[in-house]
Write a protein that holds these residues in place. Structure first.
Motif, PDB file in Angstrom:
ATOM      1  N   THR A 143      -1.675   0.759   5.538  1.00  0.00           N
ATOM      2  CA  THR A 143      -2.692   0.440   4.720  1.00  0.00           C
ATOM      3  C   THR A 143      -3.346  -1.043   5.325  1.00  0.00           C
ATOM      4  O   THR A 143      -2.691  -1.440   5.743  1.00  0.00           O
ATOM      5  N   ALA A 144      -5.266  -0.555   5.963  1.00  0.00           N
ATOM      6  CA  ALA A 144      -5.704  -1.753   6.548  1.00  0.00           C
ATOM      7  C   ALA A 144      -7.125  -1.678   6.493  1.00  0.00           C
ATOM      8  O   ALA A 144      -7.377  -0.438   6.364  1.00  0.00           O
ATOM      9  N   ALA A 145      -7.683  -2.617   5.756  1.00  0.00           N
ATOM     10  CA  ALA A 145      -9.478  -2.269   6.159  1.00  0.00           C
ATOM     11  C   ALA A 145     -10.043  -3.013   6.691  1.00  0.00           C
ATOM     12  O   ALA A 145      -9.559  -4.070   6.792  1.00  0.00           O
ATOM     13  N   PHE A 146     -11.087  -2.587   7.477  1.00  0.00           N
ATOM     14  CA  PHE A 146     -11.816  -3.418   8.301  1.00  0.00           C
ATOM     15  C   PHE A 146     -13.441  -3.463   7.737  1.00  0.00           C
ATOM     16  O   PHE A 146     -14.209  -3.676   8.740  1.00  0.00           O
ATOM     17  N   ASN A 147     -13.595  -2.876   6.397  1.00  0.00           N
ATOM     18  CA  ASN A 147     -15.047  -2.554   5.748  1.00  0.00           C
ATOM     19  C   ASN A 147     -14.848  -2.951   4.544  1.00  0.00           C
ATOM     20  O   ASN A 147     -13.637  -2.703   4.626  1.00  0.00           O
ATOM     21  N   THR A 148     -15.870  -3.393   3.980  1.00  0.00           N
ATOM     22  CA  THR A 148     -16.040  -2.770   2.375  1.00  0.00           C
ATOM     23  C   THR A 148     -15.961  -1.980   1.992  1.00  0.00           C
ATOM     24  O   THR A 148     -15.338  -1.490   0.506  1.00  0.00           O
ATOM     25  N   TYR A 149     -15.861  -1.182   2.471  1.00  0.00           N
ATOM     26  CA  TYR A 149     -15.806   0.559   1.427  1.00  0.00           C
ATOM     27  C   TYR A 149     -14.196   0.448   1.915  1.00  0.00           C
ATOM     28  O   TYR A 149     -13.676   0.939   0.864  1.00  0.00           O
ATOM     29  N   GLY A 150     -13.731   0.333   3.285  1.00  0.00           N
ATOM     30  CA  GLY A 150     -12.548   0.368   3.364  1.00  0.00           C
ATOM     31  C   GLY A 150     -11.812  -0.395   2.065  1.00  0.00           C
ATOM     32  O   GLY A 150     -10.792  -0.504   1.778  1.00  0.00           O
ATOM     33  N   LEU A 151     -12.090  -1.489   1.978  1.00  0.00           N
ATOM     34  CA  LEU A 151     -11.793  -2.505   1.217  1.00  0.00           C
ATOM     35  C   LEU A 151     -12.117  -2.071   0.055  1.00  0.00           C
ATOM     36  O   LEU A 151     -10.422  -2.095  -0.875  1.00  0.00           O
ATOM     37  N   GLY A 152     -12.076  -1.688  -0.626  1.00  0.00           N
ATOM     38  CA  GLY A 152     -12.648  -0.814  -1.447  1.00  0.00           C
ATOM     39  C   GLY A 152     -11.305   0.403  -1.862  1.00  0.00           C
ATOM     40  O   GLY A 152     -11.017  -0.003  -3.403  1.00  0.00           O
ATOM     41  N   LYS A 153     -11.526   0.767  -1.066  1.00  0.00           N
ATOM     42  CA  LYS A 153     -10.704   1.975  -1.647  1.00  0.00           C
ATOM     43  C   LYS A 153      -8.865   1.280  -0.796  1.00  0.00           C
ATOM     44  O   LYS A 153      -8.197   1.986  -1.645  1.00  0.00           O
ATOM     45  N   VAL A 154      -8.469   0.158  -0.635  1.00  0.00           N
ATOM     46  CA  VAL A 154      -7.081   0.208  -0.328  1.00  0.00           C
ATOM     47  C   VAL A 154      -7.131  -0.571  -2.152  1.00  0.00           C
ATOM     48  O   VAL A 154      -5.858  -0.305  -2.679  1.00  0.00           O
ATOM     49  N   LEU A 155      -8.338  -1.668  -2.546  1.00  0.00           N
ATOM     50  CA  LEU A 155      -7.715  -1.713  -3.723  1.00  0.00           C
ATOM     51  C   LEU A 155      -8.303  -1.061  -4.856  1.00  0.00           C
ATOM     52  O   LEU A 155      -7.113  -0.951  -5.673  1.00  0.00           O
ATOM     53  N   GLU A 156      -8.412   0.028  -4.507  1.00  0.00           N
ATOM     54  CA  GLU A 156      -8.610   1.144  -5.693  1.00  0.00           C
ATOM     55  C   GLU A 156      -6.899   1.857  -5.755  1.00  0.00           C
ATOM     56  O   GLU A 156      -6.853   2.277  -7.022  1.00  0.00           O
ATOM     57  N   GLU A 157      -6.582   2.115  -4.413  1.00  0.00           N
ATOM     58  CA  GLU A 157      -5.359   2.882  -4.547  1.00  0.00           C
ATOM     59  C   GLU A 157      -4.197   1.470  -5.277  1.00  0.00           C
ATOM     60  O   GLU A 157      -3.312   2.050  -6.233  1.00  0.00           O
ATOM     61  N   GLN A 158      -4.219   0.144  -5.142  1.00  0.00           N
ATOM     62  CA  GLN A 158      -3.492  -1.064  -6.436  1.00  0.00           C
ATOM     63  C   GLN A 158      -3.699  -0.388  -7.523  1.00  0.00           C
ATOM     64  O   GLN A 158      -3.153  -1.082  -7.937  1.00  0.00           O
ATOM     65  N   LEU A 159      -5.086  -0.329  -8.197  1.00  0.00           N
ATOM     66  CA  LEU A 159      -5.300  -0.182  -9.144  1.00  0.00           C
ATOM     67  C   LEU A 159      -4.517   0.508  -9.632  1.00  0.00           C
ATOM     68  O   LEU A 159      -4.330   0.907 -11.069  1.00  0.00           O
TER      69      LEU A 159
END
Length: 276
Positions: free
Chosen positions: A135-151
């Motif tokens: 799991t790693a994000a390198f743009n704001t769209y990906g960062l949102g997806k990482v946090l949605e999974e955590q949610l």
């Protein structure tokens, strides 16, 4: 079941609604625009009141949902400024998931993304093929997806009977978009996607399987075509794009560098469409 599908008018949303109806379910589409009729309700998911109300019931549409498929989002970076992408997608996903839980829905399938696992791979992944453990994000769209999974992972701890499945989709290709594969022999074609792709109809099949296999708890699956979207053999491609990165000894000749082993082994996922 009666299933709500957010983002029902998007590329994947349309295919998913068609597939679930073919499976025998009643489908209610939720989106900002769509066809008038009993299978669609216009909902602005940035408004929590609308989101919750739509989950609880809509007169002349449904009296409550058995399951939710959440696909709605600004689909990529660049359509609006970066912060707006993040703010919209996080808000919409929180409203959809939290609203569904508040409405008593206990089966949810939500779209995550390859952007939650290293896209666009300017930083080399730790191993190939890339699986759900990375799991790693390198743009704001990906960062949102990482946090949605955590949610989602946190929400399932609130209710013992709640099931949320996150499907990490790669680039979705419609049946009229196969001409893009004319470039498949180019050395860097789809490099930012690990050479991966998925036909929208096969992506919809993954949603169907995830709903059928739903069990309490949180689970993540990659969704891509099992074979790559590039013409060169996968091991050769891996060495060209990511020299020195460990590659699985049993990597298939044209196996996708976005691993689909988990969804194939656990859910029996197969595809019916191949650019070749």
């Amino acid at each position: 079941m009666i299933i709500g599908v957010t983002g029902s008018e998007g590329k994947l949303g349309r295919a998913t609604a068609d597939r679930l109806r073919a499976d025998g379910h009643d489908v209610i589409g939720f989106d900002l625009a769509g066809p008038a009729g009993v299978g669609f309700t216009r909902v602005d998911l940035t408004d929590y009141g609308q989101a919750l109300d739509a989950m609880l019931g809509v007169t002349a549409r449904h009296g409550g949902l058995d399951a939710l498929v959440h696909l709605a989002a600004i689909p990529v970076n660049g359509l609006v400024p970066d912060a707006a992408t993040f703010d919209n997608n996080m808000s919409v996903s929180f409203h959809a998931l939290f609203g569904a839980v508040r409405a008593g829905i206990r089966t949810i399938v939500s779209a995550s993304s390859i952007t939650a696992m290293g896209f666009p791979y300017e930083v080399a992944p730790p191993r190939l093929p890339v699986d759900e453990q990375y799991t790693a994000a390198f743009n704001t769209y990906g960062l949102g997806k990482v946090l949605e999974e955590q949610l989602a992972a946190q929400l399932v701890g609130w209710h013992d009977d709640l099931s949320i499945t996150a499907l990490r989709f790669t680039n979705v290709v419609d049946e009229g978009e196969y001409d893009t594969f004319a470039r498949a022999a180019e050395p860097d074609y789809r490099r930012d996607l690990l050479g991966s792709w998925i036909d929208a109809r096969d992506g919809a099949a993954a949603v169907s399987l995830a709903l059928a296999a739903a069990r309490p708890g949180f689970e993540v699956y990659n969704v891509a075509a099992p074979e790559s979207g590039t013409a060169a053999p996968s091991r050769e491609t891996a060495e060209r794009w990511f020299p020195g990165v460990p590659v699985a000894d049993d990597l298939g000749e044209f196996e996708s560098l976005m691993s689909t082993r988990k969804i194939r082994e656990r859910l029996g996922f197969t595809t019916q469409h191949d650019w070749r």
